[in-house]
Write an enzyme that holds these catalytic residues in place. Structure first.
Site, PDB file in Angstrom:
ATOM      1  N   ASN A   1     -28.372  53.141  76.271  1.00  0.00           N
ATOM      2  CA  ASN A   1     -28.097  53.881  75.041  1.00  0.00           C
ATOM      3  C   ASN A   1     -26.815  53.383  74.389  1.00  0.00           C
ATOM      4  O   ASN A   1     -26.384  53.930  73.375  1.00  0.00           O
ATOM      5  CB  ASN A   1     -27.958  55.378  75.344  1.00  0.00           C
ATOM      6  N   ASN A   2     -26.213  52.355  74.974  1.00  0.00           N
ATOM      7  CA  ASN A   2     -24.937  51.839  74.491  1.00  0.00           C
ATOM      8  C   ASN A   2     -25.172  50.910  73.300  1.00  0.00           C
ATOM      9  O   ASN A   2     -25.716  49.814  73.448  1.00  0.00           O
ATOM     10  CB  ASN A   2     -24.224  51.098  75.629  1.00  0.00           C
TER      11      ASN A   2
ATOM     12  N   LYS B   1     -23.115  49.137  71.549  1.00  0.00           N
ATOM     13  CA  LYS B   1     -22.377  47.882  71.571  1.00  0.00           C
ATOM     14  C   LYS B   1     -23.068  46.854  72.465  1.00  0.00           C
ATOM     15  O   LYS B   1     -23.118  45.665  72.135  1.00  0.00           O
ATOM     16  CB  LYS B   1     -20.937  48.123  72.014  1.00  0.00           C
ATOM     17  N   LYS B   2     -23.631  47.292  73.590  1.00  0.00           N
ATOM     18  CA  LYS B   2     -24.405  46.379  74.433  1.00  0.00           C
ATOM     19  C   LYS B   2     -25.644  45.892  73.685  1.00  0.00           C
ATOM     20  O   LYS B   2     -26.025  44.721  73.788  1.00  0.00           O
ATOM     21  CB  LYS B   2     -24.821  47.075  75.730  1.00  0.00           C
TER      22      LYS B   2
ATOM     23  N   HIS C   1     -18.145  38.544  80.468  1.00  0.00           N
ATOM     24  CA  HIS C   1     -19.010  38.579  81.640  1.00  0.00           C
ATOM     25  C   HIS C   1     -20.441  38.908  81.265  1.00  0.00           C
ATOM     26  O   HIS C   1     -21.374  38.265  81.739  1.00  0.00           O
ATOM     27  CB  HIS C   1     -18.474  39.599  82.646  1.00  0.00           C
TER      28      HIS C   1
ATOM     29  N   ASP D   1     -25.790  46.057  84.927  1.00  0.00           N
ATOM     30  CA  ASP D   1     -24.810  46.878  85.614  1.00  0.00           C
ATOM     31  C   ASP D   1     -23.538  46.052  85.657  1.00  0.00           C
ATOM     32  O   ASP D   1     -23.579  44.856  85.975  1.00  0.00           O
ATOM     33  CB  ASP D   1     -25.265  47.249  87.021  1.00  0.00           C
TER      34      ASP D   1
END
Length: 212
Positions: free
Chosen positions: A10-11, A13-14, A191, A73
Site C-alpha cells: 500500500n506504500n 512511494k514503493k 537497495h 521486505d
C-alpha cells in the site's frame, strides 16, 4: 494491452519507484498495488529473513488475485546494534508505532556511538510469485552510516538519518541523506532499486515478454 502485475504493498512511494524502473526498461507492464485489487487479509510476516517475509507476501498476492505478484521486505541493519533492527525495522518501536518512533529509537540506542562506528546498511529483497508456481528472489544493499539527527523530507522510514556511501560529493559539500535526495538520485543507488532492477529479467521471463 499491457500486462498487469501486482506489487503487494500500500506504500505509494514503493509503487512509484517500481513504475519508474519498469518505464525506464521500456516494458509494457501495468503495475497495480493492493489499493487496485479486491482487499484480502495481509499475511503475518513471521520469518526471520528478508527473503522469507518477501515470499510470504508475494505468495499471498498471487493466491488472492491470480496475478504475477512482486513483494519486498526491507530494513536497516546497524553495525552497533548487531545488524538490528533488520527484519524488525518497521516495528522496531512496537507494532503500534510509526516511522518517526522507529527512527527516534534507533538514534537513542546509538547516541553514544562515535561517528566512525555508526556504519549501517539498507537491505531489500524482492520476491516474485507466479500463478504457475514459479518463484524468485533478488537482493539489493546500500551501505552507509547514520547521522546524529534527521535531515530531509523526501524519503520514508529511516531515510532521514542515512548517508549512503555511493554518492558523489564535491569537496567541502555535505553528503545528502537519502531523504534529501531526489527520486532519481535515490533510485540510482538504493537497495530497493538494485533489487528491483535485478528482478526485471525474471519478471520478463515469467511474463513471456520481449525487451524493446
Amino acid at each position: 494491452m499491457s500486462t498487469k502485475v501486482l506489487l503487494a504493498t500500500n506504500n505509494a512511494k514503493k509503487l512509484r519507484e517500481l513504475r519508474r524502473i519498469v518505464a525506464e526498461q521500456g516494458l509494457d507492464i501495468e503495475i497495480l498495488s493492493l489499493r487496485d485489487v479486491e482487499s484480502y487479509p495481509e499475511p503475518a510476516e513471521t520469518e526471520w529473513s528478508f527473503e522469507g517475509n518477501a515470499l510470504i507476501k508475494a505468495r499471498a498476492g498471487v493466491a488472492h488475485t491470480g496475478l504475477v505478484t512482486l513483494a519486498d521486505d526491507s530494513g536497516l541493519c546497524v553495525d552497533a546494534l548487531n545488524q538490528m533492527p533488520g527484519v524488525r525495522s518497521s516495528r522496531w518501536a512496537g507494532p503500534d508505532h510509526d516511522d518517526q518512533a522507529n527512527l527516534d529509537l534507533v538514534l537513542r540506542q546509538i547516541d553514544d556511538v562515535d561517528e566512525p562506528l555508526r556504519g549501517a546498511r539498507f537491505v531489500a529483497v524482492v520476491a516474485l510469485a507466479a500463478p504457475d508456481g514459479r518463484e524468485a528472489t533478488t537482493r539489493g544493499e546500500m551501505g552507509g552510516r547514520l547521522t546524529n539527527a534527521p535531515r530531509g523530507a523526501n524519503g520514508f522510514g529511516y531515510d532521514p538519518i542515512f548517508l549512503a556511501d555511493d554518492q558523489t560529493v564535491a569537496p567541502g559539500v555535505q553528503p545528502l541523506t537519502t531523504a534529501e535526495m531526489s527520486a532519481e538520485q535515490k533510485d540510482a543507488i538504493s537497495h530497493r532499486g538494485r533489487a528491483l532492477r535485478a528482478m526485471i529479467p525474471e519478471l520478463v521471463k515469467v511474463l513471456g515478454l520481449e525487451v524493446s
